[in-house]
Design an enzyme around this catalytic site. Structure first.
Site, short mmCIF file in Angstrom:
data_model
loop_
_atom_site.label_atom_id
_atom_site.label_comp_id
_atom_site.label_asym_id
_atom_site.label_seq_id
_atom_site.Cartn_x
_atom_site.Cartn_y
_atom_site.Cartn_z
N GLY A 34 0.83 -1.18 0.00
CA GLY A 34 0.00 0.00 0.00
C GLY A 34 0.87 1.24 0.00
O GLY A 34 2.01 1.20 0.47
N SER A 35 0.36 2.33 -0.53
CA SER A 35 1.09 3.59 -0.59
C SER A 35 2.48 3.36 -1.17
O SER A 35 2.62 2.89 -2.30
CB SER A 35 1.16 4.24 0.79
OG SER A 35 1.75 5.51 0.71
N ASP A 36 3.54 3.65 -0.40
CA ASP A 36 4.91 3.53 -0.91
C ASP A 36 5.67 2.38 -0.25
O ASP A 36 6.88 2.43 -0.10
CB ASP A 36 5.67 4.84 -0.72
CG ASP A 36 5.68 5.30 0.74
OD1 ASP A 36 5.04 4.63 1.58
OD2 ASP A 36 6.34 6.31 1.04
N GLU A 37 4.94 1.34 0.16
CA GLU A 37 5.56 0.21 0.85
C GLU A 37 5.42 -1.07 0.02
O GLU A 37 4.35 -1.37 -0.52
CB GLU A 37 4.92 0.00 2.23
CG GLU A 37 5.17 1.15 3.18
CD GLU A 37 4.46 0.97 4.51
OE1 GLU A 37 4.87 1.64 5.48
OE2 GLU A 37 3.51 0.18 4.58
#
Length: 285
Positions: free
Chosen positions: A217-220
């Protein structure tokens, strides 16, 4: 009940013709005795393959794992031999084509007393299978990067944990992108999404074939790798991933660079739950 061994009246034929399934009745040697309108409309190109394995034929019958069926497992062979088939999923395919026709097959032998020996009912379930695959993809894959998502990763980790592998034969790598928020703020979400897609591709291309990369999710992101001879392999992989991620990406005439923090948690060790393993990989960053 319609007597298939002595099917004669126009009413009986009309009943079969109005059924939604393809109906095929054959004799003891596989000779066609009767087929309804549905069978004539969409099953005719596959009919011979339901009885015979012919390398020169244009069609083939596969099981639900998409493996070719041997001669004695072809559905018409089975019902003529006296077996009952109850709603088994099979795949019909034309050679040289990547289009699959998923079908649910039922049938059995016809009582003696006439020329008929076996009957098959074949239902086209391709639309259902397509919807099933779409739902599976939505559940287990990230829509942006097309990598497995957090749900898929947790599934995989839990599966690995119950296998009882050697304590440090695997590793879970947690990847957090640095300065990604700044890219989103300065250049907009569209370029940010393009960057995530590019970095997801780089991560997938860097890991070994047996490893799994996922977007959390997001930048992971995360990577789980198996069959390690030692943890140095995990460290080397983390180094390779860092180099792959931090290479500049040229998008819409912008030279974009981000950093990466990578944490490594050896496994399976004493972990009982995937979330605990993921937590430790995150903490290790």
């Amino acid at each position: 009940m319609i007597d298939l061994a002595n099917l004669q009246t126009s009413l009986e034929v009309a009943i079969l013709d109005h059924l939604p399934d393809a109906i095929v009745v054959v004799g003891p040697d596989g000779q066609l005795i009767l087929w309804n309108l549905q069978a004539q409309r969409w099953l005719s190109d596959y009919l011979s393959c339901l009885w015979e394995v012919d390398p020169k034929a244009q069609c083939q019958v596969l099981d639900h794992h998409r493996c070719p069926l041997p001669l004695d497992q072809l559905p018409l062979r089975r019902v003529v031999a006296g077996q009952v088939i109850e709603n088994e999923d099979m795949v019909l395919v034309q050679r040289g084509s990547d289009q699959l026709l998923w079908v649910a097959v039922s049938g059995g032998p016809v009582p003696p007393g006439g020329s008929a020996a076996g009957i098959l009912s074949v239902r086209n379930i391709s639309t259902h299978k397509h919807q099933e695959r779409q739902l599976y993809h939505q559940t287990y894959y990230d829509a942006l990067t097309q990598l497995p998502n957090r749900v898929a990763l947790i599934d995989r980790l839990n599966h690995l944990l119950v296998q009882g592998r050697e304590p440090d034969s695997m590793a879970l790598l947690f990847i957090d992108l640095n300065r990604f928020k700044q890219v989103n703020d300065d250049l907009g979400h569209r370029l940010g999404n393009q960057l995530l897609t590019e970095l997801g591709r780089r991560i997938k291309d860097t890991i070994p074939p047996q490893a799994m990369a996922a977007r959390l999710g997001s930048d992971e992101f995360a990577v789980v790798v198996e069959h390690l001879a030692g943890q140095k392999e995990a460290i080397d992989l983390a180094t390779d991933l860092w180099h792959a991620i931090t290479q500049p990406a040229v998008l819409a005439n912008h030279d974009i660079r981000v950093g990466a923090s990578i944490g490594i948690a050896p496994g399976p060790a004493a972990y009982r739950h995937a979330e605990d393993w993921l937590r430790d990989a995150n903490t290790a960053m």
